[in-house]
Write a protein that holds these residues in place. Structure first.
Motif, PDB file in Angstrom:
ATOM      1  N   MET A  41       0.851  -1.186   0.000  1.00 15.32           N
ATOM      2  CA  MET A  41       0.000   0.000   0.000  1.00 15.32           C
ATOM      3  C   MET A  41       0.888   1.237   0.000  1.00 15.32           C
ATOM      4  O   MET A  41       1.804   1.361   0.807  1.00 15.32           O
ATOM      5  CB  MET A  41      -0.904  -0.004   1.236  1.00 15.32           C
ATOM      6  CG  MET A  41      -1.791   1.238   1.347  1.00 15.32           C
ATOM      7  SD  MET A  41      -3.022   1.351   0.013  1.00 15.32           S
ATOM      8  CE  MET A  41      -4.066  -0.041   0.413  1.00 15.32           C
ATOM      9  N   SER A  42       0.606   2.176  -0.901  1.00 14.03           N
ATOM     10  CA  SER A  42       1.406   3.382  -1.002  1.00 14.03           C
ATOM     11  C   SER A  42       1.003   4.379   0.072  1.00 14.03           C
ATOM     12  O   SER A  42      -0.157   4.452   0.488  1.00 14.03           O
ATOM     13  CB  SER A  42       1.202   4.013  -2.386  1.00 14.03           C
ATOM     14  OG  SER A  42       1.806   5.284  -2.440  1.00 14.03           O
ATOM     15  N   ASN A  43       1.980   5.195   0.550  1.00 14.32           N
ATOM     16  CA  ASN A  43       1.649   6.254   1.496  1.00 14.32           C
ATOM     17  C   ASN A  43       1.241   7.529   0.769  1.00 14.32           C
ATOM     18  O   ASN A  43       0.976   8.552   1.399  1.00 14.32           O
ATOM     19  CB  ASN A  43       2.833   6.532   2.430  1.00 14.32           C
ATOM     20  CG  ASN A  43       4.081   6.957   1.672  1.00 14.32           C
ATOM     21  OD1 ASN A  43       4.063   7.130   0.461  1.00 14.32           O
ATOM     22  ND2 ASN A  43       5.173   7.137   2.395  1.00 14.32           N
ATOM     23  N   LEU A  44       1.187   7.483  -0.560  1.00 16.76           N
ATOM     24  CA  LEU A  44       0.757   8.618  -1.353  1.00 16.76           C
ATOM     25  C   LEU A  44      -0.769   8.683  -1.371  1.00 16.76           C
ATOM     26  O   LEU A  44      -1.437   7.693  -1.660  1.00 16.76           O
ATOM     27  CB  LEU A  44       1.282   8.492  -2.790  1.00 16.76           C
ATOM     28  CG  LEU A  44       0.859   9.585  -3.767  1.00 16.76           C
ATOM     29  CD1 LEU A  44       1.516  10.908  -3.393  1.00 16.76           C
ATOM     30  CD2 LEU A  44       1.237   9.190  -5.191  1.00 16.76           C
ATOM     31  N   LYS A  45      -1.319   9.854  -1.057  1.00 21.85           N
ATOM     32  CA  LYS A  45      -2.760  10.033  -1.083  1.00 21.85           C
ATOM     33  C   LYS A  45      -3.127  11.081  -2.116  1.00 21.85           C
ATOM     34  O   LYS A  45      -2.456  12.097  -2.241  1.00 21.85           O
ATOM     35  CB  LYS A  45      -3.304  10.419   0.300  1.00 21.85           C
ATOM     36  CG  LYS A  45      -3.177   9.285   1.321  1.00 21.85           C
ATOM     37  CD  LYS A  45      -4.005   9.557   2.547  1.00 21.85           C
ATOM     38  CE  LYS A  45      -3.957   8.365   3.504  1.00 21.85           C
ATOM     39  NZ  LYS A  45      -4.692   7.211   2.979  1.00 21.85           N
ATOM     40  N   VAL A  46      -4.209  10.823  -2.848  1.00 19.53           N
ATOM     41  CA  VAL A  46      -4.682  11.719  -3.891  1.00 19.53           C
ATOM     42  C   VAL A  46      -6.115  12.115  -3.583  1.00 19.53           C
ATOM     43  O   VAL A  46      -6.938  11.267  -3.220  1.00 19.53           O
ATOM     44  CB  VAL A  46      -4.594  11.038  -5.280  1.00 19.53           C
ATOM     45  CG1 VAL A  46      -5.231  11.906  -6.356  1.00 19.53           C
ATOM     46  CG2 VAL A  46      -3.138  10.746  -5.634  1.00 19.53           C
ATOM     47  N   PHE A  47      -6.401  13.427  -3.713  1.00 19.81           N
ATOM     48  CA  PHE A  47      -7.737  13.920  -3.421  1.00 19.81           C
ATOM     49  C   PHE A  47      -8.276  14.699  -4.620  1.00 19.81           C
ATOM     50  O   PHE A  47      -7.549  15.439  -5.280  1.00 19.81           O
ATOM     51  CB  PHE A  47      -7.720  14.843  -2.200  1.00 19.81           C
ATOM     52  CG  PHE A  47      -7.314  14.141  -0.928  1.00 19.81           C
ATOM     53  CD1 PHE A  47      -8.268  13.557  -0.102  1.00 19.81           C
ATOM     54  CD2 PHE A  47      -5.979  14.047  -0.570  1.00 19.81           C
ATOM     55  CE1 PHE A  47      -7.889  12.905   1.066  1.00 19.81           C
ATOM     56  CE2 PHE A  47      -5.588  13.399   0.598  1.00 19.81           C
ATOM     57  CZ  PHE A  47      -6.555  12.823   1.412  1.00 19.81           C
ATOM     58  N   ARG A  48      -9.546  14.549  -4.895  1.00 26.88           N
ATOM     59  CA  ARG A  48     -10.237  15.344  -5.894  1.00 26.88           C
ATOM     60  C   ARG A  48     -10.948  16.471  -5.158  1.00 26.88           C
ATOM     61  O   ARG A  48     -11.730  16.223  -4.232  1.00 26.88           O
ATOM     62  CB  ARG A  48     -11.226  14.497  -6.681  1.00 26.88           C
ATOM     63  CG  ARG A  48     -11.972  15.272  -7.763  1.00 26.88           C
ATOM     64  CD  ARG A  48     -12.934  14.378  -8.531  1.00 26.88           C
ATOM     65  NE  ARG A  48     -12.198  13.430  -9.376  1.00 26.88           N
ATOM     66  CZ  ARG A  48     -12.134  12.127  -9.152  1.00 26.88           C
ATOM     67  NH1 ARG A  48     -12.722  11.607  -8.085  1.00 26.88           N
ATOM     68  NH2 ARG A  48     -11.472  11.328  -9.961  1.00 26.88           N
ATOM     69  N   VAL A  49     -10.663  17.708  -5.561  1.00 25.76           N
ATOM     70  CA  VAL A  49     -11.240  18.873  -4.881  1.00 25.76           C
ATOM     71  C   VAL A  49     -12.261  19.535  -5.793  1.00 25.76           C
ATOM     72  O   VAL A  49     -11.934  19.966  -6.899  1.00 25.76           O
ATOM     73  CB  VAL A  49     -10.137  19.880  -4.484  1.00 25.76           C
ATOM     74  CG1 VAL A  49     -10.757  21.084  -3.781  1.00 25.76           C
ATOM     75  CG2 VAL A  49      -9.091  19.215  -3.596  1.00 25.76           C
ATOM     76  N   ARG A  50     -13.484  19.619  -5.314  1.00 23.94           N
ATOM     77  CA  ARG A  50     -14.562  20.266  -6.060  1.00 23.94           C
ATOM     78  C   ARG A  50     -15.388  21.106  -5.095  1.00 23.94           C
ATOM     79  O   ARG A  50     -15.856  20.598  -4.069  1.00 23.94           O
ATOM     80  CB  ARG A  50     -15.461  19.226  -6.750  1.00 23.94           C
ATOM     81  CG  ARG A  50     -14.777  18.513  -7.913  1.00 23.94           C
ATOM     82  CD  ARG A  50     -15.653  17.421  -8.488  1.00 23.94           C
ATOM     83  NE  ARG A  50     -15.015  16.767  -9.631  1.00 23.94           N
ATOM     84  CZ  ARG A  50     -15.439  15.630 -10.167  1.00 23.94           C
ATOM     85  NH1 ARG A  50     -16.502  15.011  -9.669  1.00 23.94           N
ATOM     86  NH2 ARG A  50     -14.805  15.102 -11.209  1.00 23.94           N
ATOM     87  N   GLY A  51     -15.522  22.382  -5.434  1.00 23.93           N
ATOM     88  CA  GLY A  51     -16.295  23.282  -4.581  1.00 23.93           C
ATOM     89  C   GLY A  51     -15.742  23.383  -3.181  1.00 23.93           C
ATOM     90  O   GLY A  51     -16.491  23.542  -2.220  1.00 23.93           O
ATOM     91  N   GLY A  52     -14.434  23.298  -3.058  1.00 20.99           N
ATOM     92  CA  GLY A  52     -13.797  23.409  -1.752  1.00 20.99           C
ATOM     93  C   GLY A  52     -13.852  22.143  -0.922  1.00 20.99           C
ATOM     94  O   GLY A  52     -13.339  22.111   0.199  1.00 20.99           O
ATOM     95  N   GLN A  53     -14.448  21.075  -1.450  1.00 14.68           N
ATOM     96  CA  GLN A  53     -14.556  19.817  -0.716  1.00 14.68           C
ATOM     97  C   GLN A  53     -13.608  18.775  -1.315  1.00 14.68           C
ATOM     98  O   GLN A  53     -13.543  18.600  -2.534  1.00 14.68           O
ATOM     99  CB  GLN A  53     -15.986  19.281  -0.777  1.00 14.68           C
ATOM    100  CG  GLN A  53     -17.005  20.187  -0.085  1.00 14.68           C
ATOM    101  CD  GLN A  53     -16.746  20.301   1.410  1.00 14.68           C
ATOM    102  OE1 GLN A  53     -16.532  19.294   2.088  1.00 14.68           O
ATOM    103  NE2 GLN A  53     -16.748  21.521   1.926  1.00 14.68           N
ATOM    104  N   ALA A  54     -12.866  18.107  -0.442  1.00  9.91           N
ATOM    105  CA  ALA A  54     -11.890  17.106  -0.880  1.00  9.91           C
ATOM    106  C   ALA A  54     -12.455  15.702  -0.708  1.00  9.91           C
ATOM    107  O   ALA A  54     -12.995  15.368   0.349  1.00  9.91           O
ATOM    108  CB  ALA A  54     -10.597  17.237  -0.088  1.00  9.91           C
TER     109      ALA A  54
END
Length: 304
Positions: free
Chosen positions: A1-14
């Motif tokens: 499991m990678s320690n890299l995290k990816v977030f999609r941000v839309r309208g200020g919400q992740a």
């Protein structure tokens, strides 16, 4: 499991985008082979290359930006045998210089074949994960090995260099006649140029070296004619020119994004810069020049 995290941000919400492995190993291999120079800084030569009586097939063969032969092996998830496989194929490569040179000549032309650096061929292992023991082992093996993890986030592929061993730059067995002839005329090394440099140029290089290595994940790898600073791909290459009393730095930057200044920086597209193709070149002859170049160097490090 990678320690890299990816977030999609839309309208200020992740919202976290979950990471995943590829469905099948060959999917990863084909994707990287198609984009090998962009992703790994390696020019692709062959896939599933048969090693004859040695047994087996090398996943990918390539030539990196320093002119070094590279064996690339892939594993969909975690597999401790990937390093052993790479080492086995490296032994084959040591005994088949002529075959590799012929392949390079066929795919990349005579100049690329003639400039192959046989001192320290590389292994690049790409997998979903590596164990702590893997990362320790590559330091003990004595060969140039990169461990690169990948993760897929929707339509985004991430690559992360998690361990790298520089090995030793010593001539290997099995050179061709052309290699022997070339070795009889030994060119001056970057270390010799450094030793011949006046004290002020040595101090200037030390400051440049400190700036590049201030980023803990940047690796320093002396080549014959220059010093390479890299992550997965080269960030910068450095040559000393004692007679002209300056340092030549090639940076991985798009020339279209840089305001070039005559006598200080220039566009290297199509000019065959060492270690970095199609970047920019900066000439540093004073601390003032180094200060002017520092922003460009930081940009190259941050974007590579």
């Amino acid at each position: 499991m990678s320690n890299l995290k990816v977030f999609r941000v839309r309208g200020g919400q992740a919202t976290e985008v979950p990471g995943a492995a590829v469905g099948v190993e060959v999917e990863l291999q084909r994707l990287i082979e198609t984009n090998m120079e962009t992703m790994l800084g390696i020019r692709f030569l062959a896939t599933e290359y048969r090693t004859g009586r040695h047994g087996g097939r090398i996943d990918s063969l390539g030539l990196d930006e320093n002119g070094t032969p590279v064996i690339v092996e892939y594993k969909r998830s975690r597999d401790q045998n990937v390093i052993n496989q790479g080492l086995s194929y490296l032994w084959w490569l040591h005994d088949h210089h002529h075959e590799f040179e012929s392949l390079t000549r066929e795919r990349l032309g005579d100049q690329a074949a003639e400039e192959i650096d046989w001192n320290a061929p590389r292994i690049v292992c790409v997998a979903g994960a590596f164990t702590h023991h893997d990362t320790v082992a590559v330091e003990m093996i004595g060969h140039r090995i990169d461990l690169v993890t990948y993760r897929v986030f929707d339509d985004v592929l991430t690559l992360q260099l998690v361990a790298s061993a520089s090995g030793t730059r010593t001539s290997t067995r099995g050179g061709t006649l052309g290699s022997v002839r070339a070795a009889s005329v030994t060119p001056k090394s970057v270390q010799q140029y450094l030793e011949e440099s006046p004290d002020d140029l040595k101090e200037l290089y030390a400051d440049l070296d400190e700036l590049l290595l201030s980023h803990p994940d940047v690796l320093k790898e002396p080549q014959l004619h220059y010093v390479a600073y890299r992550r997965i791909t080269n960030v910068a290459t450095v040559r000393l020119q004692p007679r002209k009393r300056h340092i030549v730095v090639n940076l991985r930057l798009d020339p279209e994004t840089v305001e070039l200044k005559e006598g200080f920086s220039r566009d290297m597209r199509g000019l065959g810069a060492v270690g970095i193709r199609d970047g920019i070149e900066v000439r540093i002859g004073s601390r003032e020049d180094l200060a002017r170049a520092s922003d460009l160097i930081e940009r190259a490090v941050e974007t590579t």
